[in-house]
Design an enzyme around this catalytic site. Sequence first.
Site, mmCIF file in Angstrom:
data_model
loop_
_atom_site.group_PDB
_atom_site.id
_atom_site.type_symbol
_atom_site.label_atom_id
_atom_site.label_comp_id
_atom_site.label_asym_id
_atom_site.label_seq_id
_atom_site.Cartn_x
_atom_site.Cartn_y
_atom_site.Cartn_z
ATOM 1 C CG HIS A 282 2.042 -1.804 2.929
ATOM 2 N ND1 HIS A 282 2.173 -2.625 1.836
ATOM 3 C CD2 HIS A 282 1.954 -2.632 4.003
ATOM 4 C CE1 HIS A 282 2.161 -3.898 2.221
ATOM 5 N NE2 HIS A 282 2.037 -3.924 3.536
ATOM 6 C CG ASP A 345 -0.890 -4.474 6.149
ATOM 7 O OD1 ASP A 345 -0.947 -3.234 6.099
ATOM 8 O OD2 ASP A 345 -0.870 -5.187 5.139
ATOM 9 C CD GLU A 346 2.268 -7.643 4.386
ATOM 10 O OE1 GLU A 346 2.300 -8.836 4.055
ATOM 11 O OE2 GLU A 346 1.988 -6.723 3.593
ATOM 12 C CB ALA A 347 4.700 -1.821 10.199
#
Length: 540
Positions: A282, A345-347
Amino acid sequence: MPVRPRRTFPLLRSSRLLVLSSLLLAVAGVPGARTAAAEPLVRPLGDVVPVPASVTPGGAPYTLGPATAVRVDSGDRATREIGRYLAGVLRPSTGYPLPVVGDGAARGGILLRIDRGATALGEEGYELRSGRGGVTLTAHEHAGLFRGVQTLRQQLPAAVEKRTVQPGPWKIAGGVVRDAPRFAYRGAMLDVSRHFFTVDQVKRYIDQLALYKINKLHLHLSDDQGWRLAIDSWPRLATHGGSTQVGGGPGGHYTKDDYREIVRYAASRYQEVVPEIDMPGHTNAALASYAELNCDGVAPPLYTGTNVGFSSLCVPKEVTYDFVDDVVRELAALTPGRHLHIGGDEAHSTSHADYVAFMDRVQPVVARYGKTVIGWHQLTNARPAEGALAQWWGLDRSSATEKERVAAAARAGTKVILSPADRAYLDMKYTKDTPLGLSWAGYVEVRRSYDWDPATLLPGLPESGIAGVEAPLWTETVSTSAHIDHMAFPRLPGIAELGWSPAASHDWESYRLRLAAQGPRLSALGVDFYRSPQVPWAAE
């Protein structure tokens, strides 16, 4: 000792009787009758959100009048400020002067007092005593006094929230409320990265959160679409990385003075600002601002879409950690609260080995500048630092393996903030017809948002391992204060109640009636909330 729940059933019965009366009128064909009750002349004691731990009704109500004063310890500046806040809420609608005076003044009125001997009330607990002669609000700490003011405020008719003089009368039911929170962490997150919100818009949300005893404001300050805080050592983060948003609008960023003002205002409402810099994923706004943060040394273009998982800081490069150190140092210096959120998150574009290595380097940086790490629950894929908090955003349908990993981390000492996306995410659509929001976690109507118990959400997660709850509002589709109002309300009050009220008080049927009574209050505050058909909204 915690304040224990008792005598909540009279409140539940009285609320049901109000609705039953309205139903009978409707059946009888009485003109103007609705399937929801009109506001009572005197709201039953404890008929508020969140529901108090202990309510003992009794005695005559107290009636505010032209001679009412708010009495405080004249030597206690913080109590005096709370008194001014209360008077500021009540004056426009009542038309009364409501002077804030020393407690040696004539008896009666509303007395706000700190009692250092009332240790059982804890940091945020309070006791409210109401009778014909006046109201006394007692707390051990100022945060508790401020929380108690919200209960007092909700005991008054909803019209008290209006900014013009209303007819009244202004009565507070007689009896005693003793109250304290179930969990210490009760948060709401506002994503100012996907769409930027001004200082005044954030302040408005802070005021709305205060009414429901929220004590943490989590600000998501960076993401692929925008970097929202000026960092002196890396100025292009804000000037370039903050220059757009989802859909290609102008974006924006907070100067350091802007951020200080948000922190100051939140503190005046006894809320801690928890800033988040999401990493290693992100991060497109940062990568677009500084080419050296990219492994290939090439800055990508700014991004205005809504995809996730495509960006990553370059974990092997040493400049990455110079960047992290500078950002954390400057942000920590601006932030008086204990916590600093590092995302995680969401790496999807970061390998597992690089993710673990990155978190091993970054968490000590946060500690070096005096802050406690919070990370999204993927942090438990690495090695959470001692004292770190992991924020669960999974679903009922998340894998048993993922749930157990987070529960095991909690049993090992990493406390968990619960933000289940299919219950607590305020950006999820209510139904398929909701014009705003997303639906990847499912549709989240008011009952689904409220009707769960933090203690039983994750198998194997002990209640002692739960820090609290948080309601995040992601803003891919949310760009105005009116959008915030529609998506946050009426779901946010339910999450607030889950964090504050004792488990024994949890009851959907009782809650939906108390929530129905919040409708006129929200309208009086100018909040255009979602009128869920699951709630028998009170007449306005």
